[in-house]
Design an enzyme around this catalytic site. Sequence first.
Site, PDB file in Angstrom:
ATOM      1  N   PHE A   1       0.817  -1.229   0.000  1.00 38.54           N
ATOM      2  CA  PHE A   1       0.000   0.000   0.000  1.00 38.54           C
ATOM      3  C   PHE A   1       0.838   1.261   0.000  1.00 38.54           C
ATOM      4  CE2 PHE A   1      -1.968  -3.278   2.832  1.00 38.54           C
ATOM      5  CZ  PHE A   1      -2.770  -3.852   1.870  1.00 38.54           C
TER       6      PHE A   1
ATOM      7  N   ILE B   1       2.230  -6.807  -5.389  1.00 38.01           N
ATOM      8  CA  ILE B   1       1.947  -6.524  -3.985  1.00 38.01           C
ATOM      9  C   ILE B   1       0.538  -6.980  -3.630  1.00 38.01           C
ATOM     10  CG2 ILE B   1       3.659  -4.702  -3.793  1.00 38.01           C
ATOM     11  CD1 ILE B   1       1.538  -2.656  -4.413  1.00 38.01           C
TER      12      ILE B   1
ATOM     13  N   ILE C   1      -8.408  -3.023 -19.876  1.00 37.44           N
ATOM     14  CA  ILE C   1      -8.258  -3.850 -18.682  1.00 37.44           C
ATOM     15  C   ILE C   1      -7.449  -5.077 -19.088  1.00 37.44           C
ATOM     16  CG2 ILE C   1      -9.472  -5.156 -16.894  1.00 37.44           C
ATOM     17  CD1 ILE C   1      -9.857  -2.037 -16.888  1.00 37.44           C
TER      18      ILE C   1
ATOM     19  N   THR D   1      -8.546  -9.628 -11.447  1.00 38.79           N
ATOM     20  CA  THR D   1      -7.744  -8.937 -10.426  1.00 38.79           C
ATOM     21  C   THR D   1      -7.999  -7.431 -10.476  1.00 38.79           C
ATOM     22  OG1 THR D   1      -5.806  -8.961 -11.891  1.00 38.79           O
ATOM     23  CG2 THR D   1      -5.961 -10.721 -10.258  1.00 38.79           C
TER      24      THR D   1
ATOM     25  N   GLN E   1      -9.127  -5.338  -7.290  1.00 38.80           N
ATOM     26  CA  GLN E   1      -8.496  -4.105  -6.823  1.00 38.80           C
ATOM     27  C   GLN E   1      -9.533  -3.032  -6.523  1.00 38.80           C
ATOM     28  OE1 GLN E   1      -5.137  -2.908  -6.208  1.00 38.80           O
ATOM     29  NE2 GLN E   1      -5.308  -5.078  -5.836  1.00 38.80           N
TER      30      GLN E   1
ATOM     31  N   LYS F   1      -4.709   2.207 -18.503  1.00 40.58           N
ATOM     32  CA  LYS F   1      -4.663   3.190 -17.417  1.00 40.58           C
ATOM     33  C   LYS F   1      -4.583   2.386 -16.120  1.00 40.58           C
ATOM     34  CE  LYS F   1      -7.554   6.946 -19.301  1.00 40.58           C
ATOM     35  NZ  LYS F   1      -8.844   7.665 -19.087  1.00 40.58           N
ATOM     36  N   GLY F   2      -3.712   2.747 -15.231  1.00 38.44           N
ATOM     37  CA  GLY F   2      -3.627   2.017 -13.971  1.00 38.44           C
ATOM     38  C   GLY F   2      -4.889   2.229 -13.156  1.00 38.44           C
TER      39      GLY F   2
ATOM     40  N   GLY G   1      -5.102   0.553  -9.720  1.00 34.50           N
ATOM     41  CA  GLY G   1      -4.927   0.046  -8.352  1.00 34.50           C
ATOM     42  C   GLY G   1      -5.338   1.049  -7.296  1.00 34.50           C
ATOM     43  N   GLU G   2      -5.182   2.330  -7.606  1.00 34.22           N
ATOM     44  CA  GLU G   2      -5.485   3.347  -6.605  1.00 34.22           C
ATOM     45  C   GLU G   2      -6.722   4.172  -6.967  1.00 34.22           C
ATOM     46  OE1 GLU G   2      -1.430   4.945  -5.013  1.00 34.22           O
ATOM     47  OE2 GLU G   2      -1.101   4.077  -6.980  1.00 34.22           O
TER      48      GLU G   2
END
Lengths: 762, 330
Positions: free
Chosen positions: A241, A467, A648, A653, A657, A720-721, A723-724
Amino acid sequence: MVMAKTDATAGIGSDVARIDGRLKVTGEARYGSDFAVPNPAYAVFKTSAIARGRIAAIDDGAARSVPGVLDILTYRDVGDEVGEAGFFASGGYAGTTIRPLASDRIWHDGQIVAVVLADSFEAAREAAHRLVVDYAAEPPAAGFDGPGVEEEDAKKDDPAKGDAERALREAAVMVEADYATPTQHHNPIELFTTTCAWTGDRLTIWEPSQNVYGIRNGVAKQLSLDPEQVRVVSPYVGGAFGSRGSLTQRTALIALAAKRLNRPVKLMATRDQGYTIATYRAETRHRVRLGADAQGRLQALSHEGWEVTSRPDSYKVAGTSATTRVYACSNIASEVTILHADRNTPGFMRSPPEVPYVFALESAMDELAVKLGMDPIELRRINDTDVEPVGGKPFTTRSLMKCFDAGAKAFGWSERDPTPGSMRDGDWLVGWGCATTLYPTHIAPATARVTLTPAGKAIVRTAAHDIGTGAYTAIALTAADRLGLPLDRIAVEIGDTNFPPAPVAGGSNTTASVCNVVAKACEQVRGQLASAVTAAGDGPFAGSDPNALILAEGELRGPGNASEAIGDAMARASSGAIEAYAENVPDGLQQKALGQLYQGLPALTGGAQMEDRAQFAFGAEFIEVRVNARTREIRCPRALGVFAAGQIVSRRTAESQLIGGLIWGMSSALHEVTEIDRGAARYYNDDLAEYLIPVNADIGKVEVMILPEDDEQVNALGIKGLGELGNVGTNAAIANAVYHATGVRIRSLPIRIEKLLGDRSA
Amino acid sequence: MRPFVYARAEAPEEAFAGTEGGHPAFLAGGTTLLDLMKLDVMRPDRVVDINDLAQEYGAIRIDDRGLELGALVRMSEAAEHPDIVAGYPVIAQSLQLAASTQLRNMATLGGNVLQRTRCAYFRDTSWAACNKRVPGSGCAAMDGVNRKHAVLGTSNACIATYPGDFAQALIALDATVDVAGPAGRRALPFAELHRAPGDSPEVETALGPHDLITGFRVPALPWARRSLYLKVRDRESYDFALASAAVAVDVEDGLVREARIALGGVATKPWRARQAEAALKGRTLDENAAETAASAAFADAETRDGNAYKPELGRRTLVRALLQAATMRV
Ligand SMILES: Cc1cc2nc3c(=O)[nH]c(=O)nc-3n(C[C@H](O)[C@H](O)[C@H](O)COP(=O)(O)OP(=O)(O)OC[C@H]3O[C@@H](n4cnc5c(N)ncnc54)[C@H](O)[C@@H]3O)c2cc1C
Ligand code: SF4
């Protein structure tokens, strides 16, 4: 041009189980401290009981007499033997410049004051308890309003445009409010462990990491080694994180201890030590002022932020870079100030700038909607824009209103009665809230090596990090896609400095950075194979144009239905294995960024930093809360997030996320706060019994929808990411829902029972 | 953790053997003891494992005279026992709502009532000031973090909250605790087991260092069927009470004949709210009566910065519990 994928083959965009899932649930996946080293000694830290002052005396008599104790290292032993690694934000490696055993100086609560080394963990821990450290304490500042905090203007390039003050004065409707977010800690379940072993002058470090090259080069610098002498191994990471992105000061100390003992050393820092030997999310305060015309069009936006950091390090997140770019507005002002206090240095925690700053902005937008008597979604619509308002650069893609519209439909938003407290269900007040979420689309330089074996299997090696996000699976899907191989013929090896470098797993860049370079390496493999078989004197491809050959479904295929199993083609090409190494320097960065990557200093680009464009992923989040009319417990039975994030790669996953992001958002809005004893400037609830995160019973229905979005500008694969992306809007969506349920606007997180006891609407 | 001698008691007498002098501790489920030993807060030099005494002290018996619970009954066993669920819902619920499934499977009833406070200044030896851990050292919680601290039964020496749930049910129902010690057996009202901190917060109970709790007896109280445990907390499960109420009410012809009320999460020991009980007697159990009782219960509350909300939350919790009990079908 040469890639093909049929439905029978898993590739980019497929919905498959995590390829490392089985290893993880069966315990076969080995985490940092699972690696066996011969005859290890065990290290336990003793940490400071004050936040500011000096060590006056150390009495180690009782500690040294504990059977099994080997040595106790303090500042007297270490001093400058561990050098500086530099602060990451100034081109260095470390998350803090505070070197704990450099001198007798105490900078913060829980600073490492001794490394106790023993034959067993138990003996080391007992000795650590018996070690007596006396301090000459000075009054510390815990943060805001603490004695002697020092202010610093954090940002030289605060986003601004037009004349916000004047536009605010002239606006038909104005909202002005102060918001606050607390200190929060990552609390990854895998503790902050380190194992170090020397073989001659070569050092191996096993440590959960988001940047193995960063640790390698940083520790090498601290211990005056050549980076080539250091190997860092981190194949699996039990949560990070952001807490494992920068080098911590523990690693070099353990390496030094192992050298001195001439024996491998294992460190298993305790849960509470994780609060002070690593980083955390800094507490912030905000003043947001919005001015709008009577129709709700923003005329002015001003966002001022204040953030707490340590004495020596100017850490900041300055999320005004995002909040000034969400809505159309011609008068924008922003300013960020940091306050230096007697605290350990904060650091990245999932969506570092966006979580606190977007909470403030999206709460203020809700307040503006209430003031205008307008539906909050309509307020976002009227201020939607294709161009980021500060620099006037076009968004590559922006699906914000599509997300709101799809979400509103799925959530049943039209049933919402906007009057606070009007949607009661028995003893429970029901509230619905929504908020925009966004995250900058980053990419960094990356390298990878792909090997195609004569048996028709592929191995991908890159020092990337999984991670828990699904990087293994995304990489495997990319390689399967591009090599035309079934997923189970792809092996992925990551998290090791023996592999070519990949960037830090931060800023949600891994999928974009690594999958693009893996695709590039696969294309090189294809090209090498194609050149070989077309140059060969026989076979179905002899004399063909190598560029016309493709890899699909385990075959090499060419014009006119020519095809051959990959293994046969390789046999013909008479190569043992075909291997390709690829590098990728993304648009907007210079070639020298590769050299920096090799030094463990990856440069991220994207977001609002691009010359010609702005690249962000967007989404809309919807929350239902229930607040007990009498006792005010706040529960969150329903959450919906609708997102668009380009291509995607690994659907399952990716959804995981985003689901996890929404859940973390609930956690952050309703529970997570590191309580600080203000007088002592020390953390109070530093364990998982008292630092609350939701349990299963707190999580009701959590739903995620990902809308299709093609973005050819962000990178070759259009990734495009994300995860956040999931946990950014949730804090405000919940606060807005709580307002809707109760009529009480909570501007300071977390939202807990006592903040809602003020009125007796029961 | 410091070195200690480990012994197993296979018969009750063996539990006391060799416990003269020193700092002995009984090991039941270990969910309080072992944590605090690892944290260096409890430092027994002899640990006597009493789990083999479950033969003797591990049974649940229910008959017309009441309910008997052995000290080594696991929390989960009592929580799920159908006769307790039906006849003494407040007891079953106080256990169901405590800790987590894993802890309830491990922890015993005897150990449960002796769990120590969650005050972090007590649980972390790096804090210098904690009168409970180091008598005379001061109390860091007074002006420190005290959101979860007590507002009833506090003293200038200590404001630590008694964290358990089950004890509130026992104290409300006039339970007795059975004790065996080197000097023989005795029984005392459960209400006399715990002590408010006063000037010596390090002394938490009326037990001697070698006293073993063998069980609990709850007198038959037919109207205990109209009882419940309401626990208000930050999250839905696996969390200590910010405020809780154990209530049992005997209602006839719409009027309260008798009420039993105990409060958790707000007091330094399991707290019987006798004034609140008295305020309900003879009244219709409506919002008004419940408010009156709740005000009486917190009349003497003393707050600090962080827990100033607790009297209000405690009152609301009690009102909600009472009104919920009034509507129970029994
Ligand atoms: C994370 C967490 C959350 C929790 N949440 C809750 C909660 O919400 N509500 C709640 O009520 N509790 C909660 N607990 C506390 C838990 O219920 C207690 O730890 C447990 O009941 C103690 O029982 P044990 O058998 O494990 O006791 P042990 O740890 O074995 O013993 C506790 C103490 O009692 C002594 N002792 C044990 N048995 C006897 C006996 N028969 N006679 C004399 N002395 C004895 C021991 O020497 C020790 O001092 C929680 C605990 C944890 C760790
Ligand atoms: S409240 Fe009691 S237990 Fe907590 S610090 Fe004060 S004396 Fe110690």
